[in-house]
Design a protein around this motif. Structure first.
Motif, PDB file in Angstrom:
ATOM      1  N   ASP A 222       0.857  -1.180   0.000  1.00 39.79           N
ATOM      2  CA  ASP A 222       0.000   0.000   0.000  1.00 39.79           C
ATOM      3  C   ASP A 222       0.889   1.224   0.000  1.00 39.79           C
ATOM      4  O   ASP A 222       1.824   1.325   0.819  1.00 39.79           O
ATOM      5  N   ASN A 223       0.677   2.132  -0.944  1.00 36.34           N
ATOM      6  CA  ASN A 223       1.446   3.375  -1.032  1.00 36.34           C
ATOM      7  C   ASN A 223       2.951   3.134  -1.017  1.00 36.34           C
ATOM      8  O   ASN A 223       3.706   3.828  -0.324  1.00 36.34           O
ATOM      9  N   GLY A 224       3.372   2.130  -1.783  1.00 34.60           N
ATOM     10  CA  GLY A 224       4.802   1.896  -1.957  1.00 34.60           C
ATOM     11  C   GLY A 224       5.487   1.159  -0.833  1.00 34.60           C
ATOM     12  O   GLY A 224       6.709   1.036  -0.817  1.00 34.60           O
ATOM     13  N   ARG A 225       4.703   0.645   0.116  1.00 37.09           N
ATOM     14  CA  ARG A 225       5.278  -0.072   1.254  1.00 37.09           C
ATOM     15  C   ARG A 225       4.649  -1.451   1.379  1.00 37.09           C
ATOM     16  O   ARG A 225       3.478  -1.638   1.037  1.00 37.09           O
ATOM     17  N   VAL A 226       5.409  -2.403   1.906  1.00 36.02           N
ATOM     18  CA  VAL A 226       4.855  -3.699   2.278  1.00 36.02           C
ATOM     19  C   VAL A 226       4.356  -3.569   3.711  1.00 36.02           C
ATOM     20  O   VAL A 226       5.150  -3.418   4.640  1.00 36.02           O
TER      21      VAL A 226
END
Length: 252
Positions: A222-226
């Motif tokens: 989500d939004n570039g993060r795991v």
């Protein structure tokens, strides 16, 4: 399943036009593990695939393949080290036959380099390997057909054949069942399970039935993060994952 790591991402970051798309991703895949990467559109899944496969280069962090740093390696070098990927959009040569598409994929693995004096039709080992791979994916009877004339499901199977042709140890699949009906998707799941046995698999997939049918672990972006990476039951129960999916069932 081995405890040795096949693929490791350490604090990987990537920005485009000052917008950070991948924001410090850490992820580890063990040898022989199957991991699904899920999340909403725009979460960064395909961008992460592009970094791992060398299509783009990370701005920070490291990517290790069997312990070797590939962060700044070219796609060709990464492929030769044992990583192969498929694409969400078809990357086949539509005018070449199914056989010719797969044969192209096996040449480097067999030690053949470009040479204008070599007649490719005489390379018996390349032909044998291509036929073997086509048989594994159920396309041997259609080996002579141009790739562009195959059904959509057969084209996806051919893409899988091209991906596994060089016997890579780490396989990246980008939405392998996209556009398929339920029966076609179930057949593709069985095929992926068979041809990736013993290999490390990382796949992007939106069909949760496919995800739960194949993956040992599920990584949620989500939004570039795991934001979570765990087995299916814990992912189902994870409050952050439930929030991300707006309290919808993620059972598929």
């Amino acid at each position: 399943m081995s405890e040795a790591l096949s693929l490791e991402l350490q604090g990987v970051r990537k920005a485009f036009d000052r917008a950070e798309i991948i924001c410090g991703v850490d992820l580890q895949l063990r040898e022989g593990e199957r991991c699904a990467l899920i999340g909403p559109n725009g979460a960064g899944k395909s961008s992460l695939f592009n970094l791992v496969s060398g299509r783009h280069r990370a701005d920070a962090g490291r990517i290790l393949l069997h312990g070797e740093d590939i962060t700044r390696s070219t796609p060709q070098a990464i492929n030769r080290l044992g990583l192969a990927r498929s694409f969400q959009i078809s990357s086949l040569f539509p005018r070449l036959s199914a056989f010719e598409n797969v044969r192209c994929a096996v040449l480097w693995k067999l030690g053949y380099r470009y040479a204008f004096w070599r007649r490719i039709g005489r390379l018996r080992d390349a032909a044998d390997r291509a036929h073997e791979v086509l048989e594994r994916v159920g396309l041997l009877a259609r080996a002579h057909l141009p790739a562009g004339e195959l059904s959509y499901a057969d084209q996806r199977a051919l893409e899988l054949a091209v991906t596994i042709a060089a016997d890579a140890s780490v396989i990246l699949l980008d939405e392998p069942t996209a556009g398929m009906n339920r029966a076609e998707a179930q057949a593709m799941v069985a095929l992926i399970r068979e041809v990736t046995h013993g290999k490390t698999l990382l796949m992007v997939e939106h069909d949760m039935q496919v995800v739960f049918g194949l993956a040992d672990r599920i990584a949620v972006m989500d939004n570039g993060r795991v934001i979570a990476c765990d087995g299916a039951e814990r992912i189902r129960a994870n409050p952050e994952v439930q929030r991300l999916y707006l309290n919808r069932s993620i059972d598929g």
